[in-house]
Design a protein around this motif. Structure first.
Motif, mmCIF file in Angstrom:
data_model
loop_
_atom_site.group_PDB
_atom_site.id
_atom_site.type_symbol
_atom_site.label_atom_id
_atom_site.label_comp_id
_atom_site.label_asym_id
_atom_site.label_seq_id
_atom_site.Cartn_x
_atom_site.Cartn_y
_atom_site.Cartn_z
ATOM 1 N N ILE A 52 54.311 -62.949 -7.119
ATOM 2 C CA ILE A 52 52.731 -64.003 -7.138
ATOM 3 C C ILE A 52 52.423 -63.101 -8.634
ATOM 4 C CG2 ILE A 52 51.000 -62.454 -5.974
ATOM 5 C CD1 ILE A 52 52.795 -61.375 -3.318
ATOM 6 N N ASN A 53 52.691 -62.857 -8.564
ATOM 7 C CA ASN A 53 52.266 -62.341 -10.907
ATOM 8 C C ASN A 53 52.297 -63.893 -11.043
ATOM 9 O OD1 ASN A 53 50.704 -60.392 -9.564
ATOM 10 N ND2 ASN A 53 52.177 -59.165 -11.454
ATOM 11 N N HIS A 54 53.984 -63.897 -10.887
ATOM 12 C CA HIS A 54 54.196 -65.763 -11.617
ATOM 13 C C HIS A 54 53.026 -66.809 -10.890
ATOM 14 C CE1 HIS A 54 56.705 -68.592 -14.020
ATOM 15 N NE2 HIS A 54 57.058 -69.136 -12.599
ATOM 16 N N ALA A 55 53.076 -67.010 -10.090
ATOM 17 C CA ALA A 55 52.613 -67.973 -9.295
ATOM 18 C C ALA A 55 51.111 -68.169 -9.526
ATOM 19 C CB ALA A 55 52.902 -67.698 -7.656
ATOM 20 N N LEU A 56 50.311 -66.750 -9.953
ATOM 21 C CA LEU A 56 49.225 -66.656 -10.163
ATOM 22 C C LEU A 56 48.646 -67.491 -11.457
ATOM 23 C CD1 LEU A 56 47.921 -63.354 -8.717
ATOM 24 C CD2 LEU A 56 47.087 -65.584 -8.065
ATOM 25 N N ASP A 57 50.226 -66.629 -12.642
ATOM 26 C CA ASP A 57 49.893 -66.759 -14.159
ATOM 27 C C ASP A 57 50.039 -68.315 -14.524
ATOM 28 O OD1 ASP A 57 49.682 -64.716 -15.231
ATOM 29 O OD2 ASP A 57 51.686 -63.941 -14.592
ATOM 30 N N THR A 58 50.682 -69.733 -13.271
ATOM 31 C CA THR A 58 50.928 -70.686 -13.548
ATOM 32 C C THR A 58 50.431 -71.493 -12.386
ATOM 33 O OG1 THR A 58 52.848 -70.040 -11.894
ATOM 34 C CG2 THR A 58 53.127 -70.053 -13.988
ATOM 35 N N SER A 59 48.647 -70.668 -12.205
ATOM 36 C CA SER A 59 48.555 -71.822 -11.076
ATOM 37 C C SER A 59 48.704 -72.327 -10.154
ATOM 38 C CB SER A 59 47.334 -72.680 -11.632
ATOM 39 O OG SER A 59 46.507 -71.782 -12.671
ATOM 40 N N ASN A 60 50.011 -71.448 -9.389
ATOM 41 C CA ASN A 60 50.915 -72.394 -8.578
ATOM 42 C C ASN A 60 50.469 -71.953 -6.955
ATOM 43 O OD1 ASN A 60 52.528 -72.724 -6.685
ATOM 44 N ND2 ASN A 60 54.440 -73.571 -8.570
ATOM 45 N N LYS A 61 49.723 -72.776 -6.192
ATOM 46 C CA LYS A 61 48.979 -72.454 -4.808
ATOM 47 C C LYS A 61 50.102 -72.289 -3.978
ATOM 48 C CE LYS A 61 44.182 -73.932 -5.976
ATOM 49 N NZ LYS A 61 43.296 -75.077 -4.843
ATOM 50 N N GLU A 62 51.609 -73.255 -4.016
ATOM 51 C CA GLU A 62 51.905 -72.938 -2.642
ATOM 52 C C GLU A 62 53.358 -71.958 -3.189
ATOM 53 O OE1 GLU A 62 54.068 -76.694 -3.959
ATOM 54 O OE2 GLU A 62 52.958 -78.067 -3.304
ATOM 55 N N LEU A 63 53.391 -71.383 -4.449
ATOM 56 C CA LEU A 63 54.214 -70.361 -3.957
ATOM 57 C C LEU A 63 53.462 -69.059 -4.114
ATOM 58 C CD1 LEU A 63 56.830 -70.732 -7.777
ATOM 59 C CD2 LEU A 63 57.095 -70.626 -5.387
ATOM 60 N N PHE A 64 52.052 -69.293 -4.514
ATOM 61 C CA PHE A 64 51.067 -68.321 -3.970
ATOM 62 C C PHE A 64 51.693 -67.942 -2.869
ATOM 63 C CE2 PHE A 64 47.483 -65.447 -2.804
ATOM 64 C CZ PHE A 64 47.485 -64.511 -3.844
ATOM 65 N N ASN A 65 51.131 -68.732 -1.761
ATOM 66 C CA ASN A 65 50.794 -68.943 -0.342
ATOM 67 C C ASN A 65 52.028 -68.306 0.831
ATOM 68 O OD1 ASN A 65 48.385 -69.229 0.110
ATOM 69 N ND2 ASN A 65 49.012 -71.815 -0.171
ATOM 70 N N GLU A 66 52.807 -69.152 -0.227
ATOM 71 C CA GLU A 66 54.457 -67.996 0.284
ATOM 72 C C GLU A 66 54.995 -66.736 -0.152
ATOM 73 O OE1 GLU A 66 59.340 -69.068 -0.680
ATOM 74 O OE2 GLU A 66 58.010 -70.551 -1.698
ATOM 75 N N TYR A 67 54.699 -66.589 -0.529
ATOM 76 C CA TYR A 67 55.177 -64.964 -1.395
ATOM 77 C C TYR A 67 54.487 -63.929 -1.401
ATOM 78 C CZ TYR A 67 59.048 -66.760 -4.345
ATOM 79 O OH TYR A 67 60.557 -67.205 -4.644
ATOM 80 N N SER A 68 52.621 -64.327 -1.284
ATOM 81 C CA SER A 68 51.696 -63.634 -0.698
ATOM 82 C C SER A 68 52.064 -62.807 1.218
ATOM 83 C CB SER A 68 50.239 -63.875 -0.053
ATOM 84 O OG SER A 68 50.084 -65.295 0.314
ATOM 85 N N LEU A 69 52.321 -64.526 1.969
ATOM 86 C CA LEU A 69 52.687 -64.260 3.179
ATOM 87 C C LEU A 69 54.239 -62.878 3.175
ATOM 88 C CD1 LEU A 69 52.344 -67.742 4.408
ATOM 89 C CD2 LEU A 69 50.882 -65.293 5.528
ATOM 90 N N LYS A 70 55.926 -63.517 2.440
ATOM 91 C CA LYS A 70 55.993 -62.259 2.684
ATOM 92 C C LYS A 70 56.039 -61.190 1.839
ATOM 93 C CE LYS A 70 59.963 -65.919 0.690
ATOM 94 N NZ LYS A 70 61.045 -66.656 0.637
ATOM 95 N N TYR A 71 54.550 -61.053 0.844
ATOM 96 C CA TYR A 71 54.397 -59.827 0.442
ATOM 97 C C TYR A 71 53.927 -59.020 2.265
ATOM 98 C CZ TYR A 71 52.822 -55.853 -2.328
ATOM 99 O OH TYR A 71 52.428 -54.516 -2.350
ATOM 100 N N LYS A 72 53.040 -59.414 2.148
ATOM 101 C CA LYS A 72 52.362 -59.304 3.301
ATOM 102 C C LYS A 72 53.192 -58.855 5.198
ATOM 103 C CE LYS A 72 48.455 -60.411 6.597
ATOM 104 N NZ LYS A 72 47.190 -61.204 7.231
ATOM 105 N N LYS A 73 54.092 -59.284 5.320
ATOM 106 C CA LYS A 73 55.252 -59.461 6.232
ATOM 107 C C LYS A 73 55.951 -57.585 5.698
ATOM 108 C CE LYS A 73 55.755 -63.514 8.446
ATOM 109 N NZ LYS A 73 56.135 -64.493 8.635
ATOM 110 N N PHE A 74 56.390 -57.972 4.143
ATOM 111 C CA PHE A 74 57.117 -56.889 4.058
ATOM 112 C C PHE A 74 56.463 -55.109 4.045
ATOM 113 C CE2 PHE A 74 58.729 -54.234 0.104
ATOM 114 C CZ PHE A 74 59.405 -54.223 0.730
ATOM 115 N N LYS A 75 55.573 -55.701 3.931
ATOM 116 C CA LYS A 75 53.527 -54.369 3.464
ATOM 117 C C LYS A 75 53.980 -53.568 5.550
ATOM 118 C CE LYS A 75 53.429 -52.230 0.867
ATOM 119 N NZ LYS A 75 53.798 -51.287 -0.213
#
Length: 74
Positions: free
Chosen positions: A49-72
């Motif tokens: 998620i931090n890498h996606a934010l650093d590179t301004s990659n919205k697609e990766l951010f959305n993908e990993y944030s959804l995985k993180y939300k399900k994980f938590k």
């Protein structure tokens, strides 16, 4: 005293000890392993998620944030 019969150890012999692990030790080991795996997965997802934010990659951010939300939420 014959220890081996037909090339097999005599398990009834008092010199051969049982190698069974007690249940509470198995449970403790399993819980410790689960904790390590959980922490590793959480760290990995946060790094992604931090890498996606650093590179301004919205697609990766959305993908990993959804995985993180399900994980938590489990």
């Amino acid at each position: 005293m014959e220890r081996y019969k037909n090339c097999q150890p005599n398990y009834k012999n008092s010199q051969v000890k049982s190698s069974e692990t007690p249940y509470h030790m198995q449970l403790t080991a399993r819980l410790a392993l689960d904790k390590v795996c959980y922490e590793w997965n959480e760290t990995y997802l946060l790094e992604q998620i931090n890498h996606a934010l650093d590179t301004s990659n919205k697609e990766l951010f959305n993908e990993y944030s959804l995985k993180y939300k399900k994980f938590k939420n489990k």
